[in-house]
Design an enzyme around this catalytic site. Structure first.
Site, short mmCIF file in Angstrom:
data_model
loop_
_atom_site.label_atom_id
_atom_site.label_comp_id
_atom_site.label_asym_id
_atom_site.label_seq_id
_atom_site.Cartn_x
_atom_site.Cartn_y
_atom_site.Cartn_z
N ALA A 62 0.80 -1.12 0.14
CA ALA A 62 0.04 0.01 0.14
C ALA A 62 0.84 1.38 -0.02
O ALA A 62 1.98 1.07 0.35
CB ALA A 62 -0.92 0.15 1.25
N GLY A 108 -0.74 -4.77 0.74
CA GLY A 108 -1.83 -4.60 -0.28
C GLY A 108 -1.54 -5.40 -1.47
O GLY A 108 -2.50 -5.73 -2.25
N GLU A 111 -2.59 -8.83 -1.03
CA GLU A 111 -3.75 -8.89 -0.75
C GLU A 111 -4.55 -8.79 -2.11
O GLU A 111 -5.73 -9.53 -2.23
CB GLU A 111 -4.20 -7.66 0.31
N GLU A 131 2.58 -5.71 7.53
CA GLU A 131 1.94 -4.59 8.21
C GLU A 131 2.13 -4.33 9.65
O GLU A 131 2.35 -3.16 10.12
CB GLU A 131 0.62 -4.59 7.91
#
Length: 257
Positions: A62, A108, A111, A131
Site C-alpha cells: 500500500a 496490499g 492482498e 503491516e
C-alpha cells in the site's frame, strides 16, 4: 493520472500496474482497477484476465505515505471497505483472474493477488504481509484470505514476523500455483491464460460461482471486522510511530499505546 494499462492478447486481457518505483497500491489505483474490471466485464471477447506489474515489482504494498493524509478512523474504515468491495469483485469476477507476480507482492500487493483466482510467481519473488512492522494489521483482506491458503499457524507466523515467502516457498505452502524463472514468468502465465480461455465461458463462470459459494455467507462479515480493527489500529500512537518511521526510513519504537 492513470496507473494501469489495459491491453489484449487474443481472448486474454492484460492489466499492467505501472506506478514507479514500487507499484504501490494507492487508493486511486485501486479505484481505477475497479473501473477496468467493469470495462472487461462488458467485453464479451475477453475470457481471462492477467494482472502483472511493470518494472521491478508486482506491487511492494500500500502507499504508506498516503495514510498520513487520512484524518479520522471513520475515513480509514470507509476507504478500507471500498477496497474490500473492489477486491471482492475481483474474487467473484465471472472471468478467471490470474496474478503474475515477480519481484515482490507485499502488503496490499499480496492482498490484491490473493483476490485473484490463480497466482503464478517468479521463483525469486517475495510474498508477505509486513503491516505489523508499521503498528498496523493487514487491512485489505489479508487476515481472512491468507489462512485459507497457508493454514492458520503459517499465516500467524507470516503476519507476526513480517517475514516473506520466496516464490518457491509460496508454491510449497499453497499460496501460489506454480513458480517459474523470472524471465519466463510472463510468457508462461500467458500460455496458461490462453489455455483457460479456450474453455466455455459459461462453464468457467459456473465453476467460479461454486468455488466461492462456501465463503459467501460469512466473508462479508469477517471483512467488516477486519476493516474495523484496521481502522482502530490506524488511530493508535503505535501506528503513527510506525508510519512516521517508515517515511523517515528508521526503525519504529512501539510502546503499546
Amino acid at each position: 493520472m492513470s496507473f494501469l494499462q489495459l491491453s489484449k492478447e487474443g481472448a486474454v486481457a492484460v492489466i499492467t500496474i505501472n506506478r514507479p518505483p514500487a507499484n504501490a497500491m494507492s487508493y486511486a489505483l485501486i479505484v481505477e482497477l475497479d473501473g477496468l474490471f467493469d470495462k472487461i466485464a462488458a467485453d464479451s471477447e475477453t475470457r481471462v484476465v492477467v494482472i502483472h506489474g511493470e518494472g521491478r515489482f508486482f506491487s511492494a504494498g500500500a502507499d504508506i505515505k498516503e495514510f498520513t493524509q487520512v484524518e479520522t478512523e471513520k475515513q480509514m474504515h470507509d476507504q478500507t471497505m471500498t477496497v474490500h468491495e473492489i477486491f471482492r469483485k475481483i474474487e467473484t469476477f465471472e472471468k478467471p483472474v490470474i496474478a503474475a507476480i515477480h519481484g515482490a507482492a507485499l502488503g496490499g500487493g499480496l492482498e490484491l493477488a490473493m483476490s485473484c483466482h490463480i497466482r503464478y510467481v517468479a521463483s525469486n519473488a517475495k510474498l508477505g504481509l509486513p503491516e505489523l512492522n508499521l503498528g498496523l494489521i493487514p487491512g485489505y483482506g489479508g487476515t481472512q484470505r491468507l489462512p485459507s491458503h497457508v493454514g492458520l499457524a503459517k499465516a500467524a507466523e507470516m503476519m507476526f514476523t513480517a517475514e516473506p515467502l520466496t516464490g518457491e516457498e509460496a508454491v510449497q505452502w499453497g499460496l501460489a500455483n506454480a513458480h517459474f524463472p523470472e524471465e519466463e514468468l510472463k510468457v508462461s502465465v500467458l500460455q496458461k491464460a490462453h489455455n483457460i480461455a479456450e474453455k466455455s465461458p459459461l462453464a468457467l463462470k459456473s465453476a467460479i460461482d461454486l468455488l466461492r459459494l462456501g465463503d459467501a455467507p460469512n466473508l462479508k462479515e469477517t471483512l467488516e471486522a477486519e476493516a474495523q480493527h484496521f481502522a482502530a489500529c490506524f488511530k493508535t500512537q503505535d501506528a503513527k510511530e510506525g508510519i512516521t518511521a517508515f517515511v523517515e526510513k528508521r526503525k519504529p519504537v512501539f510502546e503499546g499505546k
